[in-house]
Design a protein around this motif. Structure first.
Motif, PDB file in Angstrom:
ATOM      1  N   SER B  64       0.818  -1.120   0.030  1.00  0.00           N
ATOM      2  CA  SER B  64      -0.017  -0.048   0.155  1.00  0.00           C
ATOM      3  C   SER B  64       0.842   1.192  -0.217  1.00  0.00           C
ATOM      4  O   SER B  64       0.447   2.350  -0.596  1.00  0.00           O
ATOM      5  CB  SER B  64      -0.976   0.032   1.183  1.00  0.00           C
ATOM      6  OG  SER B  64      -1.488  -1.150   1.163  1.00  0.00           O
ATOM      7  N   LEU B  65       1.867   1.214   0.789  1.00  0.00           N
ATOM      8  CA  LEU B  65       2.711   2.468   0.659  1.00  0.00           C
ATOM      9  C   LEU B  65       3.372   2.639  -0.587  1.00  0.00           C
ATOM     10  O   LEU B  65       3.416   3.993  -1.146  1.00  0.00           O
ATOM     11  CB  LEU B  65       4.073   2.028   1.568  1.00  0.00           C
ATOM     12  CG  LEU B  65       5.096   3.185   2.004  1.00  0.00           C
ATOM     13  CD1 LEU B  65       4.273   4.372   2.736  1.00  0.00           C
ATOM     14  CD2 LEU B  65       6.098   2.781   2.599  1.00  0.00           C
ATOM     15  N   LEU B 149     -11.581  13.391   0.815  1.00  0.00           N
ATOM     16  CA  LEU B 149     -11.289  12.811   2.263  1.00  0.00           C
ATOM     17  C   LEU B 149     -11.461  11.337   2.268  1.00  0.00           C
ATOM     18  O   LEU B 149     -10.677  10.714   2.919  1.00  0.00           O
ATOM     19  CB  LEU B 149     -12.417  13.620   3.306  1.00  0.00           C
ATOM     20  CG  LEU B 149     -11.995  15.191   3.392  1.00  0.00           C
ATOM     21  CD1 LEU B 149     -12.941  15.683   4.282  1.00  0.00           C
ATOM     22  CD2 LEU B 149     -10.663  15.293   3.797  1.00  0.00           C
ATOM     23  N   THR B 150     -12.587  11.148   1.429  1.00  0.00           N
ATOM     24  CA  THR B 150     -12.789   9.419   1.887  1.00  0.00           C
ATOM     25  C   THR B 150     -12.019   8.757   0.897  1.00  0.00           C
ATOM     26  O   THR B 150     -11.438   7.632   1.558  1.00  0.00           O
ATOM     27  CB  THR B 150     -14.274   9.274   0.933  1.00  0.00           C
ATOM     28  OG1 THR B 150     -15.001  10.498   1.253  1.00  0.00           O
ATOM     29  CG2 THR B 150     -14.775   8.281   1.421  1.00  0.00           C
ATOM     30  N   THR B 151     -11.331   9.195   0.036  1.00  0.00           N
ATOM     31  CA  THR B 151     -10.461   8.471  -1.002  1.00  0.00           C
ATOM     32  C   THR B 151      -9.200   8.411   0.094  1.00  0.00           C
ATOM     33  O   THR B 151      -8.434   7.457   0.175  1.00  0.00           O
ATOM     34  CB  THR B 151     -10.223   9.292  -2.086  1.00  0.00           C
ATOM     35  OG1 THR B 151     -11.389   9.683  -2.723  1.00  0.00           O
ATOM     36  CG2 THR B 151      -8.838   8.646  -2.968  1.00  0.00           C
ATOM     37  N   LEU B 152      -8.936   9.818   0.590  1.00  0.00           N
ATOM     38  CA  LEU B 152      -7.594   9.507   1.466  1.00  0.00           C
ATOM     39  C   LEU B 152      -7.676   8.647   2.526  1.00  0.00           C
ATOM     40  O   LEU B 152      -6.849   7.755   2.996  1.00  0.00           O
ATOM     41  CB  LEU B 152      -7.466  10.952   2.032  1.00  0.00           C
ATOM     42  CG  LEU B 152      -6.204  11.224   2.818  1.00  0.00           C
ATOM     43  CD1 LEU B 152      -4.904  10.871   2.032  1.00  0.00           C
ATOM     44  CD2 LEU B 152      -6.389  12.675   3.240  1.00  0.00           C
ATOM     45  N   GLU B 153      -8.524   8.511   3.169  1.00  0.00           N
ATOM     46  CA  GLU B 153      -8.858   7.944   4.529  1.00  0.00           C
ATOM     47  C   GLU B 153      -9.002   6.210   3.843  1.00  0.00           C
ATOM     48  O   GLU B 153      -8.170   5.684   4.737  1.00  0.00           O
ATOM     49  CB  GLU B 153     -10.554   7.955   4.803  1.00  0.00           C
ATOM     50  CG  GLU B 153     -10.371   7.310   6.521  1.00  0.00           C
ATOM     51  CD  GLU B 153     -11.846   7.737   7.106  1.00  0.00           C
ATOM     52  OE1 GLU B 153     -12.799   8.084   6.469  1.00  0.00           O
ATOM     53  OE2 GLU B 153     -11.889   7.366   8.160  1.00  0.00           O
ATOM     54  N   ARG B 154      -9.370   6.010   2.659  1.00  0.00           N
ATOM     55  CA  ARG B 154      -9.278   4.483   2.449  1.00  0.00           C
ATOM     56  C   ARG B 154      -7.773   4.276   2.155  1.00  0.00           C
ATOM     57  O   ARG B 154      -7.587   3.122   2.502  1.00  0.00           O
ATOM     58  CB  ARG B 154     -10.184   4.503   1.200  1.00  0.00           C
ATOM     59  CG  ARG B 154     -10.470   2.907   0.914  1.00  0.00           C
ATOM     60  CD  ARG B 154     -11.311   2.798  -0.336  1.00  0.00           C
ATOM     61  NE  ARG B 154     -12.318   3.807  -0.494  1.00  0.00           N
ATOM     62  CZ  ARG B 154     -12.182   4.662  -1.639  1.00  0.00           C
ATOM     63  NH1 ARG B 154     -10.977   4.434  -2.446  1.00  0.00           N
ATOM     64  NH2 ARG B 154     -13.087   5.537  -1.741  1.00  0.00           N
ATOM     65  N   ARG B 155      -7.201   5.012   1.496  1.00  0.00           N
ATOM     66  CA  ARG B 155      -5.801   4.867   1.431  1.00  0.00           C
ATOM     67  C   ARG B 155      -4.874   4.524   2.538  1.00  0.00           C
ATOM     68  O   ARG B 155      -4.196   3.753   2.674  1.00  0.00           O
ATOM     69  CB  ARG B 155      -4.900   5.752   0.381  1.00  0.00           C
ATOM     70  CG  ARG B 155      -5.591   5.431  -1.118  1.00  0.00           C
ATOM     71  CD  ARG B 155      -5.075   6.773  -1.952  1.00  0.00           C
ATOM     72  NE  ARG B 155      -5.188   6.564  -3.278  1.00  0.00           N
ATOM     73  CZ  ARG B 155      -4.345   5.551  -4.092  1.00  0.00           C
ATOM     74  NH1 ARG B 155      -3.219   4.832  -3.419  1.00  0.00           N
ATOM     75  NH2 ARG B 155      -4.687   5.290  -5.246  1.00  0.00           N
ATOM     76  N   GLU B 162      -5.731  -1.359   8.413  1.00  0.00           N
ATOM     77  CA  GLU B 162      -7.227  -1.237   9.074  1.00  0.00           C
ATOM     78  C   GLU B 162      -8.155  -1.321   7.989  1.00  0.00           C
ATOM     79  O   GLU B 162      -8.154  -0.845   6.788  1.00  0.00           O
ATOM     80  CB  GLU B 162      -7.259   0.116   9.686  1.00  0.00           C
ATOM     81  CG  GLU B 162      -6.469   0.348  10.831  1.00  0.00           C
ATOM     82  CD  GLU B 162      -6.765   1.460  11.536  1.00  0.00           C
ATOM     83  OE1 GLU B 162      -8.106   1.905  11.685  1.00  0.00           O
ATOM     84  OE2 GLU B 162      -5.872   2.233  12.295  1.00  0.00           O
ATOM     85  N   SER B 163      -9.439  -2.116   8.497  1.00  0.00           N
ATOM     86  CA  SER B 163     -10.547  -2.143   7.815  1.00  0.00           C
ATOM     87  C   SER B 163     -11.699  -0.987   8.304  1.00  0.00           C
ATOM     88  O   SER B 163     -11.745  -0.530   9.181  1.00  0.00           O
ATOM     89  CB  SER B 163     -11.263  -3.441   7.867  1.00  0.00           C
ATOM     90  OG  SER B 163     -11.290  -3.626   9.126  1.00  0.00           O
ATOM     91  N   LEU B 164     -12.070  -0.364   7.191  1.00  0.00           N
ATOM     92  CA  LEU B 164     -13.177   0.597   7.399  1.00  0.00           C
ATOM     93  C   LEU B 164     -14.674   0.111   7.345  1.00  0.00           C
ATOM     94  O   LEU B 164     -14.752  -0.753   6.431  1.00  0.00           O
ATOM     95  CB  LEU B 164     -13.015   1.761   6.356  1.00  0.00           C
ATOM     96  CG  LEU B 164     -11.387   2.575   6.222  1.00  0.00           C
ATOM     97  CD1 LEU B 164     -11.730   3.609   5.258  1.00  0.00           C
ATOM     98  CD2 LEU B 164     -11.155   3.235   7.844  1.00  0.00           C
ATOM     99  N   PRO B 165     -15.539   0.583   8.028  1.00  0.00           N
ATOM    100  CA  PRO B 165     -16.632   0.158   7.939  1.00  0.00           C
ATOM    101  C   PRO B 165     -17.289   0.749   6.553  1.00  0.00           C
ATOM    102  O   PRO B 165     -16.681   1.542   5.820  1.00  0.00           O
ATOM    103  CB  PRO B 165     -17.587   1.216   9.124  1.00  0.00           C
ATOM    104  CG  PRO B 165     -16.419   1.968   9.836  1.00  0.00           C
ATOM    105  CD  PRO B 165     -15.020   1.683   8.926  1.00  0.00           C
ATOM    106  N   PRO B 166     -18.431   0.116   6.121  1.00  0.00           N
ATOM    107  CA  PRO B 166     -19.016   0.685   4.795  1.00  0.00           C
ATOM    108  C   PRO B 166     -19.187   1.987   4.555  1.00  0.00           C
ATOM    109  O   PRO B 166     -19.416   2.755   5.574  1.00  0.00           O
ATOM    110  CB  PRO B 166     -20.364  -0.297   4.789  1.00  0.00           C
ATOM    111  CG  PRO B 166     -20.477  -1.026   5.910  1.00  0.00           C
ATOM    112  CD  PRO B 166     -19.279  -0.710   6.766  1.00  0.00           C
ATOM    113  N   ALA B 167     -19.263   2.472   3.414  1.00  0.00           N
ATOM    114  CA  ALA B 167     -19.186   4.017   3.023  1.00  0.00           C
ATOM    115  C   ALA B 167     -20.399   4.772   3.482  1.00  0.00           C
ATOM    116  O   ALA B 167     -20.465   5.647   4.048  1.00  0.00           O
ATOM    117  CB  ALA B 167     -18.992   4.139   1.735  1.00  0.00           C
ATOM    118  N   SER B 168     -21.558   4.133   3.403  1.00  0.00           N
ATOM    119  CA  SER B 168     -22.718   4.580   3.755  1.00  0.00           C
ATOM    120  C   SER B 168     -22.968   5.041   5.138  1.00  0.00           C
ATOM    121  O   SER B 168     -23.517   6.002   5.676  1.00  0.00           O
ATOM    122  CB  SER B 168     -23.967   3.541   3.716  1.00  0.00           C
ATOM    123  OG  SER B 168     -23.679   2.526   4.179  1.00  0.00           O
TER     124      SER B 168
END
Lengths: 87, 198, 499, 480, 227, 97, 98, 95
Positions: B64-65, B149-155, B162-168
């Motif tokens: 990912s890096l 921001l969402t894109t950034l957070e995912r990356r 880390e796993s993120l909760p679903p986008a909604s």
């Protein structure tokens, strides 16, 4: 090449000098701190450029310290002691 | 029972020590004798680092890096260009305002990278973090900052595994109404009153 | 380093060292203190007797200690110094005995006797000073050592008296210092030399020298209580009686008078002083003081104050004698140094005894004390008669020589002064004697302490005045015998006028 | 030489400071041990100068101009001896004065101060002197505030700032010297220096900075509150030694470095300021209501006397008379050092006993402490300049020289000062004569009273009667 | 209102001082003084055990100055300690600052080591290194670490006095050994300088951090790294 | 010494002198501790400036290390004194409350 | 002219441009938060380009890496600093509780 | 080159002096301290320019870091002590 580097440094230096305006008018401490930050970052640029001009490679260490200490200064600026400290 | 972090997390300790040793190498260059000083100081730095940030088992994902760096560089460049374009044009093209964003990243390191990166991305600046709510200052509230921001957070999440909760579930909590720059200028930041309060 | 070179220093130290040790004693150590006091006094007497013999034989005793290049501390014995040393040593012994008795139950005796001893050391140092620097040093030490004695009682009166005393003597000391330094800057180190050292000085500094003389005189005159510098003396009466005795008879006023003698004879030289009119000025000043002191004494009801003004007057005889050009008057002045000391100390002892036993402090309270305290009153009478100049008491001898000298020098006005002064002396002493012997005693004395012993008062208080009175009497009676004050004075005059 | 006493005198207190810093529980014992060793090493320096002449140590073995040298000539040896005897006495006194908590703060700072003093007296390098001056100023200010009262802290803050200003001025002078002559060693600078604006400016800056630190009128304003509010042993050290060190340095520069460029106007200016200090300081001392304030103002006056020496020195041609004069000035400084230290130590005892130091109410306490009062008296004699103190002798020589030169006005000033001094000293002493009988023991607390008494005795008798060795000592490189 | 001191005397005085200074400085710089100490200092650098001229001067040619300077630092700290207990600390940092501190403090420590090492042959040295260590302490204090990462009082006391002690002891031992005070034997110079510098780095770092805390060390348990 | 070097020395030395004056002025006329301290530090900076200017020997000549060492010492001394003075000031503030 | 030098020169010019932009932004922008944008973004990019432009001049690899390290530190410090300053501006200093 | 350097030097010193002037004339303590920190940075720059990297390092670390942090703490106390709320403040004009 030196002359070119120096002229770039001069431009950066002019930026620093222009930053004085913000330093002078403020209005808030944050603004002045920002201007100080600018001087730090631009200063690093100037130092990095001066290193080859003056043939003093060690200046990069100065830049390194600048970058490390910039964080200290900002932190000190934004923190305040716990209560009962005379204020 | 208390265990010293070095023994509690031998892998993290080793990795960090190696990292610091690399930094030492960068700083000093190849000089065997330098390790007389370098050794102890790398150890000290490692100990301090372990004290200051609790090692976690999940660690940096190298793949990912590799993706993150170019993304980060490009976005930074865009950010720089964006702000340069705004300020250098004769008419200032800004309409600043705050928005809030609920962050789902958990580890402090990830949050640090996220928060710091926000400030480097075009048009956004992380201004506050209260609990999970990030106050994001946008240079121009008319642009859509949430997507970036969402894109950034995912990356960043990927970077730290880390796993993120679903986008909604984690869209913007609230968007404060952007005030016009004129308002703010006259009400809050009056350049004509150099020492602040009118 | 022979004994001869240390003898003068030893004489000074013989009281200084016990004094220092006494400071360290606890208040209760009466015996040790008395022992130290008496040992010191007796050792000093022994040393002085030794020295008298030596000086008589022409032996030269000199202690020289370099303080700094060009500044020597010189203690030297010559005839004049021996006279003064002998007087102070003797009277110290007597006064010490008296003081032990007088202060038997009062506080802070270690302090008192410590300073007392230092005071005598300073006086002896003044006497033995071989140069002006040394003289100044001991002169100031004397001031320092007497201040605590004057202030000793701690009453507001004492504090005030001490303050006045200090203001005068410090001012005087400063003047003396200025004069001494000025003189030394002009002519180099000023060694006391018989015949003076300034006779050969160049003409162009003459005016300066005359000026310096008056500065020095101002400094010395304070202690010698020359009018108008006498103001401290009556104030200092608040001190305990032995201190008054010491101040008036031996230490302080005599130091001033002695200094005047030294400066005139051994610094300026009597011929130089005469030629430049300094003697005349001194004589006038002395005369004024004599008359003024006597007149003031006449008006005092307080016995001690009357005696104090008497001192003002009497001490100036010494200056007067010095101021008359010629050896005979010199004899008179110098011998009065001793005579006045003996007589005045007697009077103060007696005054102390009256106050101690009967609480009598005023002349008007003295009716009938003669019968109540016969021995004391007898001694008092001898002293008083001597002061007036009634033969055969010592005072007569002084006045006689002064008169002769004045006649010899052609200063007839001095004789007038002498006569006037004697009349005044009689006027303020005779009423006291009259009251003491011929008036009936009151029913009750102001504050009577009955002494259980054989005499009217304890021996330590009785014998000192009796002895000094006897000495005063014999100094007059046997004036012509060897080793009397008169003989020494003649020796001194001979050497000063020399040649 | 295997062991060189010169660096030892500076290093031993430093190591002592380390020891007491590290183990504060044993501060007193370790501190006293360090004090004794330091004093011994410093006195051995003086003894060596006495017997062997000027001592010099090239630290680091580089020699001038590159390295730093320590040098002890007669002048430094004399001041060194005085400072170390006084410091030892102060140490003994402090051993009894400071209790647990304050002791752990006092000792390390005190040893650092001591080290700075020794370093200053021995330094032969202009920049090294700057460092010692700063060490001196910082440790002195910190010590002065040990009482922790508001007045003390405020006064010592001011002292610190003024000291900084003084050092800055001094350093500026050093910078100019280095710019012009390229050397820092005192000897080399003295060889190179020549009259001209550079030398004059440098002199003005350096001496100016020093007179600020020496509290010469009108730069004295910081001294009285700072010295009066410090703990007694510290007051003693500050008044007796620290300002004296600044004077020493001014004298040293004047004599050694700027000798070729001296001018009479500067000397007269210093003299006039000194005269003003004498009168003003004495007057304020006379009016002071507190004993320690009185002593502090008296220091202002006494520093004035020392500066009166400059015009006299400038007007006297080299030769015996000038040597004598110089020795007298040194004698005056030394005597005052002993006397003022003794005075403060004794005053501290009186203050401790009475619980305050208001002069008017001191009677009982003064009478209950004969030794302390006696020490005050002896020190007072020396402060006034009465015989047999060293001050008397020194003043005599100075005044005689003034009269020989025809500069009689200095005599007037000094006599006025002397009389005022007598007035303020006896104002104190008169309190010791009280009516009530007091239990009379001469010494009540040997540890604190004897040092004071000893210092008073040295000032009054030691230096008055046995001052001759000073002349011999100063023969070693200080005259000529 | 015109205050004469502030508006007239001081400006005039300053102008006078400035003129005098400027003139003197001009004369001093333009005067034929040649090299000053540069030539001799640079020439002796090879003998000093280190190749950075400034370090040569500081820790060899003029090491005695440096010793006293350690003492100055110690004196200042002891003075601060004598004034009372430390301030209240800072609030604990939130995650962002915490994250930066966690990253920067080790880097500051590492840079301090770098400065210490590099001082021998390039710009840097004990002071810079110590200042960086001190800054690390300041940062910790700012982030809410009660004792700025400093050890307990006993050890702290050793630490802050270490510079003075090691430097002075080295000097004395060399003197006892016969070389002279702070005179390094040729072969050992480099290592002795490094020894002194290491001690000084620790001392300066601890001193500066402790000075920032601004009071007597408290009995709180330490948090954060040691050194 | 070339003109360029002399120019730099004079320029930086001169600005050092100005800094000294500025600091001195501020120290004399401004009351608050913090301003006085800043003034003193500015003055110090001026003095250091002068020293460094003296040590400067041109763009391609190694400078004189001696003044540099002196300034380094001076900086540490200045920061020590500043820290102590600030501690004093803090103590006074505490007493105010 | 050497293409590397040319490129390096170009990078430097671009870097200087960003610095100018940052400074102009700092002066021109109306409020603190906006000014912070300018500061962080423009200067970081500017410094990045300067570092890039200097790369050809580096004497050795380690020097180059050190340059990158400096840049990284500036980026982190700048971004965190911007956040802290902004937060301080929002809440007042030190109210850094969660 | 030489002319460029001259201009650079001039600009640098002018900026430094300007900053110093603003610093000493600041009445508000925090403002003065921040300016002082900036001054420290610039001073380090000057020393870098004068080929004194050792000093630049020390000044950067001490001037900007430690002195700055120390003074900021004092400045905050000083502004907090004033009767009127700080002359300039960030908090109060926050949303």
């Amino acid at each position: 090449m030196s002359a070119f580097l120096l002229s770039i440094a001069l431009v950066l230096m002019a930026g620093i000098a222009a930053g004085l305006i913000r330093v002078a008018i403020g209005p808030s401490p944050s603004d002045r701190m920002m201007a100080a930050q600018l001087m730090g970052t631009s200063g690093i640029g100037v130092i990095l450029l001066l290193a080859p001009v003056l043939a003093v490679p060690a200046l990069i260490d100065v830049a390194l310290i600048f970058s490390l200490l910039a964080a200290v200064a900002v932190t000190a600026f934004t923190r305040r002691r716990l209560a009962n400290d005379g204020d | 029972m208390y265990r010293h972090p070095v023994f509690a997390h031998p892998r993290a300790a080793t990795l960090r020590a190696i990292g610091f040793a690399l930094v030492w190498l960068i700083l000093v260059g190849p000089d065997a004798a330098s390790w007389i000083i370098g050794g102890p100081f790398v150890v000290a730095a490692t100990l301090a680092s372990l004290r200051l940030s609790k090692p976690r088992e999940r660690n940096l994902s190298v793949s990912s890096l590799a993706g993150f760096i170019p993304y980060f560089l490009v976005e930074s460049l865009r950010g720089g260009l964006d702000v340069a374009a705004r300020v250098l044009l004769p008419r200032l093209r800004v309409q600043p305002g705050n928005q809030e964003y609920r962050v789902s990243l958990r580890s402090p390191e990830a949050r640090l990278v996220f928060i710091d990166s926000i400030s480097l991305l075009p048009g956004t600046l992380s201004a506050d973090l209260r609990g999970d709510l990030v106050t994001v200052h946008a240079l121009d509230v008319r642009t859509d900052v949430v997507e970036g921001l969402t894109t950034l957070e995912r990356r960043v999440a990927a970077l730290f595994g880390e796993s993120l909760p679903p986008a909604s579930d984690r869209t913007i909590a609230r968007t404060t109404a952007g005030r016009s720059p004129a308002d703010e200028t006259s009400a809050r930041e009056t350049p004509s009153h150099p020492e602040g309060r009118p | 380093m022979s004994f001869d070179t240390w003898l003068p220093a030893a004489i000074v130290l013989s009281s200084m060292i016990p004094g220092m040790l006494i400071f360290l004693l606890r208040e209760e150590s009466h015996r040790l203190r008395t022992l130290l006091n008496m040992t010191g006094a007796l050792v000093k007497v022994g040393l002085v007797i030794w020295m008298i013999g030596g000086v008589y034989d022409g032996q030269n005793y000199e202690t020289r200690w370099t303080l700094a290049p060009g500044l020597d501390l010189v203690l030297r014995a010559d005839a004049l110094s021996v006279l003064f040393v002998a007087l102070s040593t003797l009277l110290w012994l007597v006064t010490t005995i008296y003081a032990i008795g007088y202060l038997e139950h009062s506080p802070n005796r270690s302090r008192f006797f410590g300073f007392f001893s230092v005071c005598v050391s300073a006086t002896v140092g003044i006497a033995l000073s071989g140069n002006l620097l040394t003289f100044v040093i001991f002169y100031e030490i004397l001031t320092l050592a007497t201040y605590p004695l004057v202030a000793h009682r701690g009453t507001p009166d004492a504090a005030h008296g001490a303050k006045v005393y200090l203001a005068y003597t410090m001012g005087g000391g400063a003047l003396l210092l200025v004069g001494a330094i000025w003189l030394q800057a002009l002519v180099g180190p000023v060694e006391f030399t018989q015949g003076g050292i300034l006779g050969v000085s160049p003409e162009e500094i003459r005016v300066e020298l005359i000026l310096i003389f008056f500065v020095l005189l101002g400094g010395l005159g304070v202690k010698a209580a020359l009018v108008p510098l006498h103001g401290w003396l009556p104030q200092a009466m608040v001190a305990p009686a032995p201190v008054s005795a010491l101040l008036h008879a031996v230490a302080v006023v005599k130091a001033g008078a002695f200094g005047i003698v030294r400066v005139v004879y051994d610094v300026y030289g009597v011929e130089f002083a005469y030629a430049n009119g300094l003697l005349l000025a001194l004589g006038i000043l002395a005369s004024v003081t004599i008359i003024y002191g006597s007149l003031m004494a006449l008006t005092q009801d307080s016995l001690k104050k009357r005696l104090a003004y008497s001192t003002v007057s009497q001490v100036s005889y010494i200056a007067l004698g010095t101021s008359i050009f010629g050896p005979i008057a010199t004899i008179g002045g110098v011998v009065h140094l001793v005579h006045q000391g003996l007589m005045k100390i007697t009077l103060f002892f007696c005054a102390g005894n009256y106050a101690e036993t009967l609480g009598v402090n005023k002349v008007s309270e003295m009716d009938g004390v003669g019968r109540r305290m016969p021995w004391t009153s007898l001694a008092f009478t001898v002293g008083a008669l001597g002061m007036i100049g009634v033969p055969p008491v010592a005072g007569f001898v002084s006045k006689w020589y002064l008169g002769l000298g004045a006649a010899d020098a052609g200063s007839n006005w001095v004789i007038a002064v002498l006569i006037a002064s004697s009349l005044l002396n009689a006027a303020y002493f005779l009423p006291i004697l009259h009251r003491a012997w011929f008036r009936p005693a009151p029913k009750q004395w102001p504050q009577e302490h009955r002494h259980p012993g054989r005499f009217e008062i304890a021996g330590a208080l009785l014998w000192p005045p009796v002895i000094t009175a006897a000495l005063a009497l014999s100094a007059g009676l046997f004036a012509a015998a060897p080793f009397t004050p008169l003989e020494w004075a003649s020796l001194i005059a001979e050497r000063e006028y020399g040649r | 030489m295997m062991i060189d006493a010169l660096p030892l005198a500076v290093t031993l207190p430093l190591i002592g400071a380390f020891a007491v810093t590290v183990s504060p529980l044993h501060a007193r014992g370790l501190g006293l041990m360090a004090a004794v060793l330091t004093a011994a090493s410093a006195l051995s320096v003086t003894a060596a100068v006495w017997s062997d002449g000027v001592l010099r140590a090239d630290l680091g073995g580089w020699g001038v101009p590159l390295g730093i040298a320590l040098e002890a000539d007669g002048l430094s040896a004399a001041f060194l001896a005085m400072a170390n005897v006084v410091a030892l006495a102060v140490s003994v006194y402090a051993g009894g004065y400071f209790k647990q908590e304050s002791a752990r703060h006092f000792w390390p700072l005190w040893l650092l101060l001591w080290s700075a003093l020794n370093g200053l007296f021995l330094a032969a390098d202009l920049f090294n002197l700057y460092v010692t001056l700063e060490l001196l100023g910082i440790s002195a200010a910190a010590l002065g505030a040990l009482t922790g009262t508001r007045e003390a802290v405020a006064a010592n803050l001011r002292y610190l700032l003024v000291g900084l200003l003084g050092s800055m001025s001094y350093l500026l002078g050093v910078a100019l010297i280095y710019a012009a002559y390229g050397v820092l060693d005192i000897g080399l600078v003295a060889e190179a220096i020549e009259p001209g604006p550079v030398a004059w400016t440098a002199m003005t800056l350096m001496i100016g900075g020093l007179i600020l630190k020496a509290a010469l009128f009108p730069m004295h304003f910081w001294l009285p509150p700072a010295h009066a509010n410090a703990p007694a042993p510290v007051s003693a050290a500050l008044s007796a030694l620290v300002v004296k060190a600044a004077f020493y340095l001014a004298l040293r520069l004047w004599l050694d470095v700027f000798a070729p460029v001296l001018n009479e106007a500067a000397a007269n200016l210093l003299g006039i300021l000194g005269a003003a200090a004498v009168v003003w300081g004495s007057w304020r001392a006379l009016r002071a209501e507190r004993l320690k304030l009185l002593a502090a103002y008296s220091t202002v006056a006494q520093m004035g006397y020392l500066f009166i020496a400059f015009p006299l020195l400038a007007a006297t041609p080299p030769g015996l008379a000038r040597d004598n004069l110089l020795a007298a000035v040194v004698l005056l400084a030394l005597t005052h050092g002993f006397a003022k230290a003794g005075f403060f130590l004794a005053a501290g005892m009186v203050q401790k006993t009475a619980g305050h130091d208001r002069i008017d109410d001191l009677g009982g306490a003064a009478q209950a402490l004969p030794a302390a009062t006696f020490a005050i008296g002896l020190a007072g004699v020396a402060l006034i300049g009465l015989p047999p103190s060293g001050t008397f002798l020194a003043k005599w020589v100075m005044l005689e020289q003034a009269m020989i030169l025809g500069l009689w006005w200095w005599l007037i000033v000094m006599m006025v000062g002397t009389l005022l001094a007598a007035a303020y000293i006896f104002r104190v002493l008169s309190r010791a004569f009280n009516r009530e009988p007091t239990p009379y023991r001469f010494v009540n607390d040997a540890r604190t009273e004897l040092p004071a008494l000893l210092l008073g005795l040295i000032a009054t008798f030691g230096l008055g009667i046995a001052a001759q060795p000073l002349w011999v000592l100063l023969e070693q490189g200080a005259f000529g | 209102m015109i205050r004469p001191l502030e508006h007239i005397i001081i400006p005039i005085g300053l102008i006078a001082v400035g003129g005098l200074l400027g003139w003197s400085f001009f004369l001093a710089v333009t005067g034929d003084t040649g090299e000053r100490l540069a030539a001799v200092a640079l020439a002796r650098v090879p003998d000093s055990g280190v190749s950075n001229p400034v370090t040569s001067v500081l820790l060899n040619f003029r090491a005695y100055d440096t010793l006293l300077e350690f003492a100055v630092l110690l004196a200042a700290l002891l003075g601060i300690w004598s004034l009372g207990a430390a301030d209240t600390g800072f609030q604990p940092a939130a995650s962002v600052l915490d994250g930066m501190v966690a990253g920067f403090v080790p880097l500051l420590i590492l840079s301090a080591g770098y400065m210490l090492w590099v001082g021998a042959y390039a710009p840097g040295g004990a002071f810079q290194a110590g200042a960086l260590l001190g800054s690390a302490g300041v940062m910790l204090a700012l982030a809410g670490h009660r004792n700025a990462g400093l050890p307990s009082e006993g050890r702290l006391r050793i630490l802050v006095a270490l510079g003075v002690f090691v430097c002075a002891m080295t000097g004395l031992l060399l003197m006892v050994a016969g070389d002279g005070f702070l005179t390094y034997p040729p072969g050992l110079a480099k290592w002795l300088i490094l020894l002194i510098e290491t001690a000084a780095t620790l001392a300066i770092g601890a001193t500066l951090a402790a000075a920032y805390l601004g009071g007597r060390p408290t009995a709180h348990p330490t948090s954060g790294e040691t050194t | 010494m070339t003109g360029q070097v002399l120019y730099a020395q004079l320029l930086y030395g001169g600005s050092g002198i100005l800094l000294v004056l500025l600091g001195l002025w501020s120290f004399l006329v401004h009351g608050p501790l913090l301003r006085k301290l800043i003034a003193i530090n500015l003055m110090g900076a001026g003095v250091f400036h002068i020293l460094v200017a003296i040590g400067y020997r041109g763009i391609d000549t190694p400078p004189d290390p001696v003044p540099h060492a002196l300034v380094l010492t001076g900086i540490v001394v200045a920061v020590s004194a500043t820290a102590l003075a600030l501690a004093f000031g803090k103590r006074l503030d505490q007493d105010d409350d | 002219m050497d293409p590397v030098a040319l490129l390096s020169g170009a990078f430097l010019v671009v870097g200087a441009f960003f610095f100018i932009a940052g400074t102009v932004g700092l002066i021109r922008l109306p409020d603190r938060f906006s000014r912070l944008h300018a500061l962080t973004k423009a200067d970081n990019v500017g410094l990045g380009f300067i570092v890039l432009g200097l790369m050809p001049l580096v004497p050795d690899l380690f020097y180059g890496l050190k340059l990158v390290l400096v840049w990284l530190l500036v980026v982190i410090a700048g971004a965190t600093g911007a956040h802290l300053i902004a937060k301080r501006a929002l809440r007042g200093d030190g109210e850094d509780v969660l | 080159m030489s002319a460029l350097l001259t201009v650079f030097d001039l600009l640098l010193t002018l900026t430094l002096l300007g900053l110093a002037l603003v610093t000493v004339t600041s009445r508000e303590p925090r403002r003065a301290v921040i300016l002082f920190i900036a001054f420290g940075l610039l001073l380090a720059l000057v020393w870098a320019r004068l080929r004194a990297p050792d000093l630049a390092l020390a000044e950067a670390a001490i001037g900007a870091g430690l002195s700055g942090a120390l003074m900021l703490a004092a400045a905050r106390r000083a502004s907090g002590r004033k009767t009127s709320p700080a002359e300039e403040s960030d908090t109060e004009d926050a949303p």
